[in-house]
Design a protein around this motif. Structure first.
Motif, PDB file in Angstrom:
ATOM      1  N   GLN A  66      47.493  66.954  49.101  1.00 19.67           N
ATOM      2  CA  GLN A  66      48.739  67.642  49.449  1.00 19.67           C
ATOM      3  C   GLN A  66      49.473  66.912  50.567  1.00 19.67           C
ATOM      4  OE1 GLN A  66      47.155  71.547  50.248  1.00 19.67           O
ATOM      5  NE2 GLN A  66      47.592  72.267  48.156  1.00 19.67           N
ATOM      6  N   GLU A  67      48.740  66.434  51.549  1.00 22.29           N
ATOM      7  CA  GLU A  67      49.364  65.705  52.654  1.00 22.29           C
ATOM      8  C   GLU A  67      49.949  64.388  52.184  1.00 22.29           C
ATOM      9  OE1 GLU A  67      50.812  64.773  56.392  1.00 22.29           O
ATOM     10  OE2 GLU A  67      50.196  66.667  55.526  1.00 22.29           O
ATOM     11  N   TYR A  69      51.072  63.738  49.189  1.00 25.64           N
ATOM     12  CA  TYR A  69      52.287  64.077  48.442  1.00 25.64           C
ATOM     13  C   TYR A  69      53.420  64.444  49.401  1.00 25.64           C
ATOM     14  CZ  TYR A  69      55.464  66.284  45.194  1.00 25.64           C
ATOM     15  OH  TYR A  69      56.588  66.607  44.479  1.00 25.64           O
ATOM     16  N   ARG A  70      53.105  65.223  50.422  1.00 23.74           N
ATOM     17  CA  ARG A  70      54.126  65.604  51.424  1.00 23.74           C
ATOM     18  C   ARG A  70      54.725  64.377  52.103  1.00 23.74           C
ATOM     19  NH1 ARG A  70      55.097  66.469  56.511  1.00 23.74           N
ATOM     20  NH2 ARG A  70      53.087  65.828  57.327  1.00 23.74           N
ATOM     21  N   GLN A  71      53.894  63.353  52.313  1.00 26.39           N
ATOM     22  CA  GLN A  71      54.344  62.130  52.967  1.00 26.39           C
ATOM     23  C   GLN A  71      55.115  61.203  52.020  1.00 26.39           C
ATOM     24  OE1 GLN A  71      54.108  61.124  56.169  1.00 26.39           O
ATOM     25  NE2 GLN A  71      53.135  63.024  56.798  1.00 26.39           N
TER      26      GLN A  71
END
Length: 75
Positions: A66-67, A69-71
């Motif tokens: 998730q991190e 993808y967020r980045q």
């Protein structure tokens, strides 16, 4: 064996490069593949299942994805 050592070393360098980009909020470069825009560098999730020693637990693996993808890692 020599080729494996080179491959492992390059993966290790790539892992640290991606880790530094994730932790320093660096803009991830993009590439266009036909109609799809993706990150120029893929996340490379092999370490979540095997290959780099002990695997993180399931919840940590999900958090890492998730991190990433967020980045901006979309490939």
């Amino acid at each position: 064996i020599f080729v494996f050592k080179i491959f492992f070393h390059l993966n290790h360098i790539l892992y640290h490069f991606i880790f530094n980009m994730l932790t320093q909020n660096v803009q991830v470069p993009k590439r266009k593949i036909r109609d799809l825009e993706v990150s120029a560098i893929g996340y490379g999730a092999m370490g979540l299942s095997h290959g780099y020693g002990p695997c993180p637990d399931h919840d940590e693996s999900i958090r890492l994805l998730q991190e990433a993808y967020r980045q901006g890692y979309t490939f």
